[in-house]
Every structure is written in C-alpha cells, then in structure tokens.
Motif scaffolding. Structure first.
Motif, mmCIF file in Angstrom:
data_model
loop_
_atom_site.group_PDB
_atom_site.id
_atom_site.type_symbol
_atom_site.label_atom_id
_atom_site.label_comp_id
_atom_site.label_asym_id
_atom_site.label_seq_id
_atom_site.Cartn_x
_atom_site.Cartn_y
_atom_site.Cartn_z
ATOM 1 N N GLU A 83 -2.732 -19.879 24.541
ATOM 2 C CA GLU A 83 -2.944 -20.287 25.933
ATOM 3 C C GLU A 83 -3.332 -21.764 26.044
ATOM 4 O OE1 GLU A 83 -5.727 -17.657 27.777
ATOM 5 O OE2 GLU A 83 -4.566 -15.882 27.222
ATOM 6 N N THR A 84 -4.028 -22.277 25.019
ATOM 7 C CA THR A 84 -4.499 -23.672 25.066
ATOM 8 C C THR A 84 -3.690 -24.593 24.171
ATOM 9 O OG1 THR A 84 -6.116 -23.216 23.332
ATOM 10 C CG2 THR A 84 -6.838 -22.934 25.613
ATOM 11 N N GLY A 85 -2.548 -24.154 23.715
ATOM 12 C CA GLY A 85 -1.723 -24.971 22.832
ATOM 13 C C GLY A 85 -1.445 -24.257 21.526
ATOM 14 N N SER A 86 -1.072 -25.032 20.521
ATOM 15 C CA SER A 86 -0.724 -24.472 19.217
ATOM 16 C C SER A 86 -1.976 -23.957 18.495
ATOM 17 C CB SER A 86 -0.039 -25.535 18.364
ATOM 18 O OG SER A 86 0.338 -24.996 17.122
ATOM 19 N N GLU A 87 -1.868 -22.743 17.946
ATOM 20 C CA GLU A 87 -2.945 -22.141 17.158
ATOM 21 C C GLU A 87 -2.444 -21.971 15.730
ATOM 22 O OE1 GLU A 87 -4.965 -19.239 20.507
ATOM 23 O OE2 GLU A 87 -3.357 -18.446 19.271
ATOM 24 N N GLN A 88 -3.313 -22.280 14.771
ATOM 25 C CA GLN A 88 -2.941 -22.119 13.364
ATOM 26 C C GLN A 88 -3.983 -21.266 12.665
ATOM 27 O OE1 GLN A 88 -2.065 -25.839 11.486
ATOM 28 N NE2 GLN A 88 -0.638 -26.449 13.072
ATOM 29 N N PHE A 89 -3.496 -20.409 11.787
ATOM 30 C CA PHE A 89 -4.353 -19.495 11.050
ATOM 31 C C PHE A 89 -3.985 -19.523 9.576
ATOM 32 C CE2 PHE A 89 -3.811 -17.921 15.315
ATOM 33 C CZ PHE A 89 -5.093 -17.587 15.710
ATOM 34 N N GLU A 90 -4.969 -19.376 8.726
ATOM 35 C CA GLU A 90 -4.743 -19.169 7.293
ATOM 36 C C GLU A 90 -5.168 -17.749 6.968
ATOM 37 O OE1 GLU A 90 -5.120 -23.538 5.245
ATOM 38 O OE2 GLU A 90 -6.876 -22.253 5.183
ATOM 39 N N PHE A 91 -4.508 -17.149 5.975
ATOM 40 C CA PHE A 91 -4.842 -15.779 5.608
ATOM 41 C C PHE A 91 -4.825 -15.608 4.091
ATOM 42 C CE2 PHE A 91 -0.208 -15.746 6.162
ATOM 43 C CZ PHE A 91 0.210 -15.155 4.979
ATOM 44 N N ALA A 92 -5.459 -14.529 3.659
ATOM 45 C CA ALA A 92 -5.389 -14.069 2.275
ATOM 46 C C ALA A 92 -5.021 -12.589 2.331
ATOM 47 C CB ALA A 92 -6.728 -14.256 1.558
ATOM 48 N N ALA A 93 -3.987 -12.199 1.573
ATOM 49 C CA ALA A 93 -3.512 -10.815 1.567
ATOM 50 C C ALA A 93 -3.475 -10.300 0.137
ATOM 51 C CB ALA A 93 -2.123 -10.726 2.181
ATOM 52 N N ASP A 94 -3.910 -9.069 -0.058
ATOM 53 C CA ASP A 94 -3.899 -8.435 -1.375
ATOM 54 C C ASP A 94 -2.479 -8.459 -1.930
ATOM 55 O OD1 ASP A 94 -3.603 -6.224 -3.356
ATOM 56 O OD2 ASP A 94 -5.700 -5.849 -2.860
ATOM 57 N N ALA A 95 -2.312 -9.000 -3.122
ATOM 58 C CA ALA A 95 -0.977 -9.148 -3.711
ATOM 59 C C ALA A 95 -0.359 -7.801 -4.095
ATOM 60 C CB ALA A 95 -1.031 -10.063 -4.929
ATOM 61 N N LYS A 96 -1.172 -6.801 -4.379
ATOM 62 C CA LYS A 96 -0.627 -5.494 -4.770
ATOM 63 C C LYS A 96 -0.232 -4.651 -3.567
ATOM 64 C CE LYS A 96 -2.737 -5.283 -9.252
ATOM 65 N NZ LYS A 96 -3.609 -4.633 -10.184
ATOM 66 N N THR A 97 -1.064 -4.657 -2.527
ATOM 67 C CA THR A 97 -0.824 -3.765 -1.392
ATOM 68 C C THR A 97 -0.285 -4.476 -0.157
ATOM 69 O OG1 THR A 97 -3.065 -4.031 -0.523
ATOM 70 C CG2 THR A 97 -2.717 -2.285 -2.156
ATOM 71 N N GLY A 98 -0.498 -5.786 -0.077
ATOM 72 C CA GLY A 98 -0.102 -6.526 1.116
ATOM 73 C C GLY A 98 -1.138 -6.467 2.228
ATOM 74 N N THR A 99 -2.265 -5.812 1.966
ATOM 75 C CA THR A 99 -3.311 -5.673 2.969
ATOM 76 C C THR A 99 -3.928 -7.026 3.304
ATOM 77 O OG1 THR A 99 -3.839 -3.464 2.149
ATOM 78 C CG2 THR A 99 -5.517 -4.542 3.507
ATOM 79 N N LEU A 100 -4.053 -7.309 4.569
ATOM 80 C CA LEU A 100 -4.658 -8.546 5.041
ATOM 81 C C LEU A 100 -6.166 -8.472 4.797
ATOM 82 C CD1 LEU A 100 -3.778 -11.131 6.457
ATOM 83 C CD2 LEU A 100 -4.181 -9.988 8.628
ATOM 84 N N LEU A 101 -6.685 -9.377 3.971
ATOM 85 C CA LEU A 101 -8.106 -9.357 3.614
ATOM 86 C C LEU A 101 -8.936 -10.342 4.418
ATOM 87 C CD1 LEU A 101 -7.814 -9.179 -0.276
ATOM 88 C CD2 LEU A 101 -8.155 -7.301 1.327
ATOM 89 N N ASN A 102 -8.332 -11.458 4.817
ATOM 90 C CA ASN A 102 -9.077 -12.480 5.533
ATOM 91 C C ASN A 102 -8.116 -13.301 6.385
ATOM 92 O OD1 ASN A 102 -10.987 -14.319 6.377
ATOM 93 N ND2 ASN A 102 -11.194 -15.325 4.411
ATOM 94 N N VAL A 103 -8.550 -13.610 7.596
ATOM 95 C CA VAL A 103 -7.818 -14.510 8.480
ATOM 96 C C VAL A 103 -8.835 -15.424 9.134
ATOM 97 C CG1 VAL A 103 -6.400 -14.709 10.553
ATOM 98 C CG2 VAL A 103 -6.083 -12.768 9.045
ATOM 99 N N HIS A 104 -8.540 -16.710 9.163
ATOM 100 C CA HIS A 104 -9.404 -17.622 9.904
ATOM 101 C C HIS A 104 -8.570 -18.693 10.597
ATOM 102 C CE1 HIS A 104 -9.189 -19.764 6.012
ATOM 103 N NE2 HIS A 104 -9.306 -20.843 6.740
ATOM 104 N N SER A 105 -9.085 -19.100 11.739
ATOM 105 C CA SER A 105 -8.424 -20.100 12.550
ATOM 106 C C SER A 105 -8.678 -21.487 11.968
ATOM 107 C CB SER A 105 -8.958 -20.023 13.980
ATOM 108 O OG SER A 105 -8.397 -21.022 14.770
ATOM 109 N N ILE A 106 -7.659 -22.339 12.003
ATOM 110 C CA ILE A 106 -7.783 -23.725 11.572
ATOM 111 C C ILE A 106 -7.925 -24.564 12.830
ATOM 112 C CG2 ILE A 106 -6.706 -25.629 10.352
ATOM 113 C CD1 ILE A 106 -5.032 -23.552 8.864
ATOM 114 N N HIS A 107 -8.968 -25.318 12.917
ATOM 115 C CA HIS A 107 -9.213 -26.126 14.123
ATOM 116 C C HIS A 107 -8.741 -27.528 13.910
ATOM 117 C CE1 HIS A 107 -11.521 -22.911 15.897
ATOM 118 N NE2 HIS A 107 -12.147 -22.787 14.754
#
Length: 107
Positions: A83-107
């Motif tokens: 809504e306020t422009g471009s949003e960027q996120f970084e993530f870490a996903a379990d390499a064996k299962t693909g499960t998303l373990l962490n997501v954080h916004s990049i400011h």
C-alpha cells in the motif's frame, strides 16, 4: 531338507545385517527439497497477500540456528508492491522440508 551349519548361518546373518544397515543409511539420509520448489511454495504463500514483483533464493543451503537447533536452510527474498510502495522481505526456509522458518521485512 537343506542342511545349514552354524558357520554358514552366522555368515548369512552378518551379510543380512550389513545389508540392512547399508539400506537404512541410503534411505534415511533424506535429501534436500530443490530450492526452486521451495521458492515456488513461498511465493504461493506471499501471493495470498498480493502480487509479487520479484524473488530470489540461494541454491546452496547453509547452516542456520533456529530455536536452539542447527538447521540447513535456503535463504532468499521476495519483493511486492504494498500500500505504501515496494516491500521487500528476506526469508529462511528449511532445506529438507521447505518449511518457512523466518521472514523479516527489509526497510
């Protein structure tokens, strides 16, 4: 009737046990989910909140501390129009299962 002496029996049992251990090691060493598949799953999750502008994922997993455990993960990123422009996120996903373990916004 086949006659089986003690030595033949022990050799057969040892060979059988060795084969069982070998097969277990080959099948239990679970392989990583391909990074392309992991990224596709994560993009589908993000698409529920709106369209995605871009995405990336590292092809080689790396060690990552998660809840006191060492986990092999793929790291990556997603960008989308918010809504306020471009949003960027970084993530870490379990390499064996693909499960998303962490997501954080990049400011």
């Amino acid at each position: 009737m086949i006659k089986c002496d003690r030595t033949t029996f022990l050799i057969g049992a040892a060979v059988g046990a060795a084969a069982a251990v070998f097969i277990q090691k080959q099948t239990s060493g679970s392989k990583n989910t391909p990074p392309e598949k992991v990224l596709k799953q994560i993009k589908e999750t993000f698409k529920q909140q709106g369209p995605i502008n871009g995405s990336w994922i590292q092809m080689k997993p790396e060690d990552y501390a998660h809840n006191g455990f060492q986990v092999s993960v793929y790291k990556g990123g997603i960008s989308r129009q918010g809504e306020t422009g471009s949003e960027q996120f970084e993530f870490a996903a379990d390499a064996k299962t693909g499960t998303l373990l962490n997501v954080h916004s990049i400011h």
